[in-house]
Write a protein that holds these residues in place. Structure first.
Motif, PDB file in Angstrom:
ATOM      1  N   TYR A 175      29.901  12.797  36.577  1.00 55.02           N
ATOM      2  CA  TYR A 175      29.939  11.798  37.553  1.00 55.02           C
ATOM      3  C   TYR A 175      30.187  10.416  37.201  1.00 55.02           C
ATOM      4  O   TYR A 175      29.584  10.053  36.034  1.00 55.02           O
ATOM      5  N   ILE A 176      31.038   9.545  37.593  1.00 55.08           N
ATOM      6  CA  ILE A 176      31.272   8.063  36.992  1.00 55.08           C
ATOM      7  C   ILE A 176      30.524   7.324  38.005  1.00 55.08           C
ATOM      8  O   ILE A 176      30.792   7.259  39.066  1.00 55.08           O
ATOM      9  N   ASP A 177      29.849   6.523  37.305  1.00 58.31           N
ATOM     10  CA  ASP A 177      29.242   5.135  37.980  1.00 58.31           C
ATOM     11  C   ASP A 177      29.813   4.007  37.118  1.00 58.31           C
ATOM     12  O   ASP A 177      30.008   4.175  36.090  1.00 58.31           O
ATOM     13  N   TRP A 178      30.141   2.950  37.884  1.00 61.20           N
ATOM     14  CA  TRP A 178      30.722   1.824  37.261  1.00 61.20           C
ATOM     15  C   TRP A 178      29.708   0.673  37.446  1.00 61.20           C
ATOM     16  O   TRP A 178      29.703  -0.391  38.406  1.00 61.20           O
ATOM     17  N   PRO A 179      28.622   0.618  36.682  1.00 61.96           N
ATOM     18  CA  PRO A 179      27.845  -0.474  36.773  1.00 61.96           C
ATOM     19  C   PRO A 179      27.867  -1.673  36.142  1.00 61.96           C
ATOM     20  O   PRO A 179      29.155  -1.687  35.473  1.00 61.96           O
ATOM     21  N   GLY A 202      36.756  -2.749  42.533  1.00 64.47           N
ATOM     22  CA  GLY A 202      37.184  -2.200  43.953  1.00 64.47           C
ATOM     23  C   GLY A 202      38.125  -0.983  43.835  1.00 64.47           C
ATOM     24  O   GLY A 202      37.953  -0.133  44.483  1.00 64.47           O
ATOM     25  N   TYR A 203      39.081  -1.281  43.056  1.00 64.24           N
ATOM     26  CA  TYR A 203      40.210  -0.269  42.604  1.00 64.24           C
ATOM     27  C   TYR A 203      39.367   1.332  42.433  1.00 64.24           C
ATOM     28  O   TYR A 203      39.795   2.296  42.692  1.00 64.24           O
ATOM     29  N   LEU A 204      38.457   0.921  41.271  1.00 61.36           N
ATOM     30  CA  LEU A 204      37.993   2.378  40.508  1.00 61.36           C
ATOM     31  C   LEU A 204      36.946   2.854  41.698  1.00 61.36           C
ATOM     32  O   LEU A 204      36.502   3.971  41.511  1.00 61.36           O
ATOM     33  N   VAL A 242      45.835   2.838  34.268  1.00 67.09           N
ATOM     34  CA  VAL A 242      44.705   1.897  34.010  1.00 67.09           C
ATOM     35  C   VAL A 242      43.191   2.630  34.231  1.00 67.09           C
ATOM     36  O   VAL A 242      42.257   2.523  33.374  1.00 67.09           O
ATOM     37  N   VAL A 243      43.272   3.602  35.252  1.00 66.48           N
ATOM     38  CA  VAL A 243      41.998   4.306  35.637  1.00 66.48           C
ATOM     39  C   VAL A 243      41.629   5.080  34.567  1.00 66.48           C
ATOM     40  O   VAL A 243      40.675   5.403  34.142  1.00 66.48           O
ATOM     41  N   GLN A 244      42.612   5.866  33.917  1.00 62.53           N
ATOM     42  CA  GLN A 244      42.470   6.677  32.673  1.00 62.53           C
ATOM     43  C   GLN A 244      41.769   6.033  31.763  1.00 62.53           C
ATOM     44  O   GLN A 244      40.976   6.419  30.830  1.00 62.53           O
TER      45      GLN A 244
END
Length: 560
Positions: A175-179, A202-204, A242-244
């Motif tokens: 699971y990805i968290d973007w802290p 926001g996009y992520l 970019v996401v990858q």
């Protein structure tokens, strides 16, 4: 609300922190409410406690809560280490198996078919592509996959074709968290502006361009322009790329050994560069030499900034032929604690005099920083005729509860009153808060400290300034929170007699935007006193030591 009820509400909130560390902020709010009728203007409650000594019962509760919190954090780390979802997909048997973590993440019973997995179409397509590829040609892939049950959760998916299992593909899901820490690393890696970083976040978070524009109160065309800038800076053709790329960085930060991924300033360890140790009776005094010039200046540090400086500041010291001799107070950094709370002030002065004598310095000037002011004047008084001039940077003055509290930010106000009237409350907040912030990170601590000071908050975006501030934080809590409790009580004591006893020439540099103490109140306190000058520097705050280098150096070279 009565004092007794406030006491038990604070205690109850403290006991909730071990069950969920994000409840620390609610506990801090209740601790502040314990003292204040109004947290807006700093009005003390009429029945505010005034325990100048320790509260044994509260200390017992604090120690118990600290143990519970330590155990909870250990369990949390253990769970994080175990939570690694692994799927095994067999082309020949046409079925998928998974471990317990995979079942928890996907909500799926195993075995099942590939089509039954709650993954998005693109992720399923990548798995099938890897299954079809000859084993010797299959390459590991890291992609962003959405687990769509029971709610959409973006995950990192590592797709592998093990050499010993020609028929299988292994999929590891995290699971990805973007802290904030990760977003800061991405921003730094790609050279993004703060605004572009927020758009990327926001996009992520699976927001559309329109949703990002609405959330940020910007025109859609502005957001589209920032998307193009992100693509250009990352070298990607599509935002999916970019996401990858971001997912790959997140994966590396999560799965490489922790110490290899942290920047130096992220370790909660006080730096040892420039450190020396002076044996004291039954103790040791740690001190730093900053700069290599022949003219020594005794530097008495504040709380968070500590005896650490930017490389540019040190270069300026060397050019001016100066060196700062900076002792760490008892319990800070690597200096041994004082034997008790009652002899803390005496130990600070004795340590400083012993250091000056050991170095053979006959006469020297003082540079005193922020919360070190009370100690600095005690040391200056003890030096007597050996004292030269004094420079105070963001210096504090003896605190008057009726006049000064309303100008402090809420956390400083709480620390001031807790240190003066109920040190056991301060100790409990420190003992509960430090483990929480060790987990959250130094940036989260400093962001909380600077929440009401936009200028200081902005300094955290400068990696050099952030590093020295983080080092100062580590220095303050290297041995736990007790030193902070003792130091706070010392700063809040009535040290007017020490101030009045010092007649040396003084220059005070105060930050106009300092949320700890009003620069104008300091200037008013100093007004009319002989041999004392005071300048208020606009555009500076708590971090004046690091942001007003030109003004500080101009005064340092004048010291005799």
């Amino acid at each position: 609300m009565s004092h007794t009820k406030r006491y038990f509400e604070m205690l109850g909130a403290a006991y909730e922190v071990p069950s969920a560390t994000d409840r620390f902020d609610a506990f801090l709010d209740s601790a502040i409410a314990y003292f204040f009728e109004s947290t807006e203007n700093g009005t003390l409650a009429e029945d505010v406690p005034r325990h100048h000594g320790t509260d044994d019962m509260l200390d017992t509760h604090g120690a118990r809560i600290s143990k519970l919190l330590d155990e909870a954090l250990r369990r949390e780390i253990s769970l994080e280490e175990r939570f690694h979802a692994v799927l095994k997909v067999s082309a020949r048997a046409g079925r998928v198996t998974g471990n317990a973590a995979a079942a928890q993440l996907t909500g799926q019973g195993f075995p099942c078919t590939l089509d039954e997995l709650p993954l998005d179409t693109a992720a399923l397509g990548e798995i099938r592509k890897t299954l079809r590829a000859p084993a010797h040609q299959a390459q590991d892939r890291i992609i962003l996959a959405n687990v769509e049950a029971p709610q959409i959760r973006p995950c990192l998916a590592l797709i592998q074709r093990p050499g010993e299992a020609d028929d299988q593909v292994h999929v590891s899901l995290s699971y990805i968290d973007w802290p904030p820490a990760l977003m800061g690393r991405l921003r730094e890696a790609f050279g993004l502006t703060a605004s572009e970083s927020e758009v990327l976040e926001g996009y992520l978070g699976d927001l559309s361009q329109k949703e990002i524009a609405d959330q940020r109160g910007r025109a859609l065309e502005t957001i589209k322009g920032q998307f193009k800038s992100i693509l250009r800076k990352t070298g990607c053709a599509r935002m999916s790329d970019v996401v990858q790329l971001c997912a790959s960085i997140a994966f590396l930060m999560r799965h490489l050994p922790e110490r290899a991924n942290r920047p130096a300033a992220a370790e909660w360890v006080t730096p040892k560069a420039g450190l020396s140790l002076l044996p004291r009776p039954g103790r040791q005094l740690a001190w730093y030499r900053i700069g290599n010039g022949p003219r020594p200046v005794l530097f008495i540090h504040g709380y968070l900034q500590g005896p650490f400086f930017t490389p540019a500041f040190i270069d300026r010291l060397n050019e001016a032929g100066l060196q700062l001799v900076a002792p760490s107070r008892p319990g800070f950094g690597y200096s041994s604690p004082s034997r008790s709370r009652s002899d803390f002030n005496e130990t600070v002065v004795a340590d400083a005099l012993a250091l000056v004598d050991t170095l053979g310095i006959e006469r020297l000037s003082l540079c005193i920083h922020q919360g070190g002011a009370s100690h600095g004047f005690r040391i200056a008084k003890a030096l007597g005729d050996r004292l030269g001039a004094m420079l105070l940077v963001g210096g504090g003055i003896p605190i008057d509860e009726t006049r000064h509290l309303s100008h402090m930010d809420r956390q400083t106000r709480f620390a001031a009153i807790a240190s003066r009237h109920a040190p056991s409350v301060m100790k409990m907040v420190m003992s509960v808060g430090l483990p929480v912030y060790r987990k959250r990170g130094a940036r989260a601590f400093l962001e909380k400290q600077f929440a009401t000071a936009p200028g200081d908050l902005a300094t955290l975006d400068d990696s050099v300034l952030f590093t020295v501030q983080a080092q100062g934080l580590y220095h303050a809590v290297e041995q736990g929170g007790e030193a902070w409790v003792r130091d706070g009580a010392s700063a809040m004591a009535d040290w007017r007699a020490d101030f009045e006893a010092v007649n040396a020439r003084q220059m005070w540099l105060q930050a106009q935007d300092d949320p700890v103490i009003s620069a104008h109140q300091v200037a008013a306190y100093l007004e009319g006193r002989p041999n004392i000058g005071c300048r208020i520097l606009p555009g500076h705050g708590v971090n004046i030591l690091h942001t007003a280098v030109d003004a500080i150096m101009a005064e340092l070279v004048k010291l005799d």
